[in-house]
Scaffold this motif. Sequence first.
Motif, PDB file in Angstrom:
ATOM      1  N   TRP A 126       0.876  -1.175   0.000  1.00  8.09           N
ATOM      2  CA  TRP A 126       0.000   0.000   0.000  1.00  8.09           C
ATOM      3  C   TRP A 126       0.909   1.220   0.000  1.00  8.09           C
ATOM      4  O   TRP A 126       1.748   1.379   0.885  1.00  8.09           O
ATOM      5  CB  TRP A 126      -0.884  -0.040   1.238  1.00  8.09           C
ATOM      6  N   SER A 127       0.784   2.071  -1.004  1.00  5.24           N
ATOM      7  CA  SER A 127       1.628   3.260  -1.106  1.00  5.24           C
ATOM      8  C   SER A 127       0.753   4.504  -1.122  1.00  5.24           C
ATOM      9  O   SER A 127       0.460   5.044  -2.181  1.00  5.24           O
ATOM     10  CB  SER A 127       2.464   3.207  -2.383  1.00  5.24           C
ATOM     11  N   PRO A 128       0.287   4.951   0.054  1.00  5.19           N
ATOM     12  CA  PRO A 128      -0.626   6.084   0.073  1.00  5.19           C
ATOM     13  C   PRO A 128       0.102   7.406  -0.168  1.00  5.19           C
ATOM     14  O   PRO A 128       1.275   7.542   0.162  1.00  5.19           O
ATOM     15  CB  PRO A 128      -1.182   6.043   1.500  1.00  5.19           C
ATOM     16  N   LYS A 129      -0.631   8.364  -0.766  1.00  2.00           N
ATOM     17  CA  LYS A 129      -0.084   9.718  -0.898  1.00  2.00           C
ATOM     18  C   LYS A 129      -0.643  10.474   0.296  1.00  2.00           C
ATOM     19  O   LYS A 129      -1.824  10.741   0.372  1.00  2.00           O
ATOM     20  CB  LYS A 129      -0.585  10.343  -2.197  1.00  2.00           C
ATOM     21  N   ILE A 130       0.211  10.809   1.269  1.00  2.00           N
ATOM     22  CA  ILE A 130      -0.295  11.409   2.497  1.00  2.00           C
ATOM     23  C   ILE A 130      -0.317  12.929   2.372  1.00  2.00           C
ATOM     24  O   ILE A 130      -1.366  13.522   2.201  1.00  2.00           O
ATOM     25  CB  ILE A 130       0.493  10.907   3.729  1.00  2.00           C
ATOM     26  N   ASN A 131       0.826  13.568   2.450  1.00  2.00           N
ATOM     27  CA  ASN A 131       0.885  15.002   2.201  1.00  2.00           C
ATOM     28  C   ASN A 131       2.299  15.347   1.755  1.00  2.00           C
ATOM     29  O   ASN A 131       3.131  14.462   1.558  1.00  2.00           O
ATOM     30  CB  ASN A 131       0.451  15.797   3.450  1.00  2.00           C
ATOM     31  N   SER A 132       2.581  16.648   1.609  1.00  2.00           N
ATOM     32  CA  SER A 132       3.891  17.026   1.086  1.00  2.00           C
ATOM     33  C   SER A 132       5.005  16.739   2.095  1.00  2.00           C
ATOM     34  O   SER A 132       6.168  16.640   1.744  1.00  2.00           O
ATOM     35  CB  SER A 132       3.896  18.494   0.705  1.00  2.00           C
TER      36      SER A 132
END
Lengths: 170, 797
Positions: free
Chosen positions: B699-705
């Motif tokens: 699982w490779s979530p895009k969290i924040n910058s």
Amino acid sequence: MPNRQSIGHPLNTKNMRKLVITLTVIAAIIAGCKKDKEEIDTIYPTINVEGASAFPKQCSIVKRGEKFVFRADLADNLELGSVSVDIHHNFDQHSHSTEVLACTLDPKKTPVNPLLVIKDFPVPAGLKTYQISQEIEVPANVDAGDYHFLIRLTDKSGWQTIKGLSIKVQ
Amino acid sequence: MKKWYAFFFSCLLAKIVLAQNTDVSVYVSKTQQSAVEAAKVSLNTSSTFTDASGTAILKNIPLGSYTLIVYAEGYAAYERRVQITAGNKHIHVKLKPEVTELKTVEINSNTQLLRKNSEARNIEIVDQQFVQRHLGGSLMTTLDRLPGISNIGIGSGQSKPLIRGLGFNRVVVVDKGIKHEGQQWGADHGLEIDQFATGEIEVIKGPSSFIYGSDAIGGAINLKPVTIPIAQGIGGSINLIGKSNNNHYGTSINLFGSNRNWFFDSRITYQNYADYTVPTDTVNVYNFPVRLHRNRLRNTAGRETGLHFNSGYVGKHFKTSLHLSNSYAKTGFFANAHGLEPRKVNEEEHDRSDRDLLLPYQRVNHFKAISRTEIKHETSKTEIELGFQRNFRQEYNRYTNHGFMPAIYPSTMTIPINLERAYDKFVYSGNIRHNFTLTRHQLQIGANADYQDNSVDGWSFLIPGFKQFNTGLFVYDKLMLNNSLILHGALRYDYGYAQFEKYDDWFLSQIVDGNSTIYKKLNRAKKFGRDFNSFVWSAGVNYNPGKFNLKANLGKSFRMPIAKELAANGVNYHYFSYEKGNQNLNPEVAYQADFGFGWTEKKWSVEFSPFYNYFPNYIYLNPTPYHDRAYGAGNQIFEYQQSSVMRYGAELKVNYQLLPTLNSEFLGEYLYSEQLSGDKKGFTIPFSPAPSALLNLTWSPKINSKLSNSYLSIDYRITAAQNDIVPPEKETPGYQLVNVQLGTKLSLNKQVFDLNLQVQNLFDAKYLNHTSFYRLIGLPEASRNIILSLKVPFKIN
């Protein structure tokens, strides 16, 4: 730009044929090699020193200046190979035996003239069971104390079983 | 994520080829805006230069699949496979600054796929990121996750590679272009490689003798140097590592610098670990129960240091670099049994500390100096590599009078009383390669030569000292028949010579001849020499029409018998074996057919790689039914023999993108080996890994910058039982294992922190590894291990 038509596009027939041919060839090779596989021996020979006449046993005592008869029951599922015996001192307690039962050891000491016996004995060909019976001499001038009596037994296939007994020379 | 987009993009470009021509425009830039002028843009045979706006127009190009190459001074060479269609004729190329490394590679799935598809053999490519995510006790345990790769391990810090069941001297490890020469033949020590100092790692599954010479009969592991971009100023990184299982702490500190033409790169690695833990409190050495203090394997602690310094010059037509490294390890062996030999230990002394190192232990030092030079000519390129290595291994053990050795170690001996064995090896090697193009042929001609000087020490004897010289000449041709069909052909000739030294025992043995008994010092090695020569070939094909790709390779490989196989003549008490070399052995030959079938879709891909391998004369240490009294001190005779061996197997890799952030993967491997002749006809060959499958969910979530490159990954491995054994192996039951990896890149005020956490053996499974050194005494593998690694990159100016 994305080409939706290509998603799930079937194999074209030319590729498909090539793939099928190649896979068939591989399958044929694999199948061809699998046939007539002989049963192989994966069972170790056994050394039994529990029998009434077997000697020495774990913690047995042998006397200096006397002979004793090494007797053990050897067995293998197919054919026995050969036996080798190694008696060496354990005055420095470098090693323990292969057995569950621990023997009382004398205090550690420095060897002066320890007994050393290395002998190999052939087992007559074609036997599945054999009672080895070999005379071993303990000279009168050797050091008394704790020794290891190491039995190595092979079978025809090259499996080896090791039994390391603790014995005492008095 | 970026990788995946690039990968999908390349897949989407695939389209049916129509016989139609078009103009192709290529825009070359540094970043999004800044255009690069005068860059050479080539699509196979047609090429042109970019104008001031960074655009190059290639006229009248037939639609189809091409290799796009862009070259501009000061930038890394760019290479990509493109599909030119009516809808795709405008291409944007972003160049990266040139790196100091001689061969430049952009690590992403797309270029890796391109390289894999233009290589006829099966290869796996991983980088430092893979190492960080799957960090094992050593480089080889880290690579173990790859299908077809296993390792022969001892303890927690050492292991050797096993490619499709072949290891030791059947696998070549190439470090920065030079063959790594340690004591590959021994099972009880690892590879002297610092895994933090490796750049890209290429694993070649299958015979590669035609490139790497003798020993690459099973495959090769090519460790490439770390690449440093030019004009970077000074920077570096600090890596901190901690492991729970063996209370391991370690660090690896890197400092590099570069201007337009010069660069340097340096690294210090230090690792310190305690005895490792197993999920049991008792192990049975034969029938004797050995209690383990707090589940720790007594005396398996270790210390390792790695020092590296590289420096070089990068010019327009000339690049050169010098790499210096020294790796040192001091590691203990399990005190209660050394191999099969039971040892009685002073438990109180050992259990006082789990970090101390008592007898038996080993010390290994490996020094290396490698020089690499690349000269670019008008239309060709010459590469030269020169190397010097010294591998020095010492094994310390309490003196034990095995066999006929005197009960008391004589005071007149010059060999230290605790030095059981020592091997000292000096290696000088050189490679030269010339690359040029003849119409559609990409040709490489090359020569390798190396000279080794080996000496031995210690009160125990296995092999004599020897000197060895090997040289080889090869030619390799890659023919690009059309955009989707590549043919490969290679020929190689090798010559080798080995000269052995005489060795006599330092003690008297009892010789019984009929009724007479005499005592004498046995001669274990005569002075003798052997020479070998060999001629091998390889032919391969790549067919990449689009989503489907096929590769096939057929070749003959060889291996010259090693010193141990030719001249061993001593007792290895670790196995109670009297190992007897055979000076009449012939070079080992292997014929192998390798295939690769791949299919790549937007959401999924499949890769199937079967192989078939035949050895007419595999060299094998055969345990005979006999014992030897004089030379073998009553031990079982293990004799080197040659038999014909057949092997086949396959790896399967399936990848499916469930969601944009969720990926699943299946990796499977199967191997079968059988001896077709000789005393062990019908048996397998030693160290055959069991069939194994690995299921992964990432699982490779895009969290924040602030948090990027985050991932959570679960590996579920199922390994079948291995009942295909050969003396002296034991059947090994199957097992299931769960490993978890997670990590993220944390950005705080321009400072980046790379965090990786791993839990190996999550459920603390008690299992045996068939190819582990400790398998024979039934020692289970390590219990749960939590590995934390933090990497902090920094920039000084």
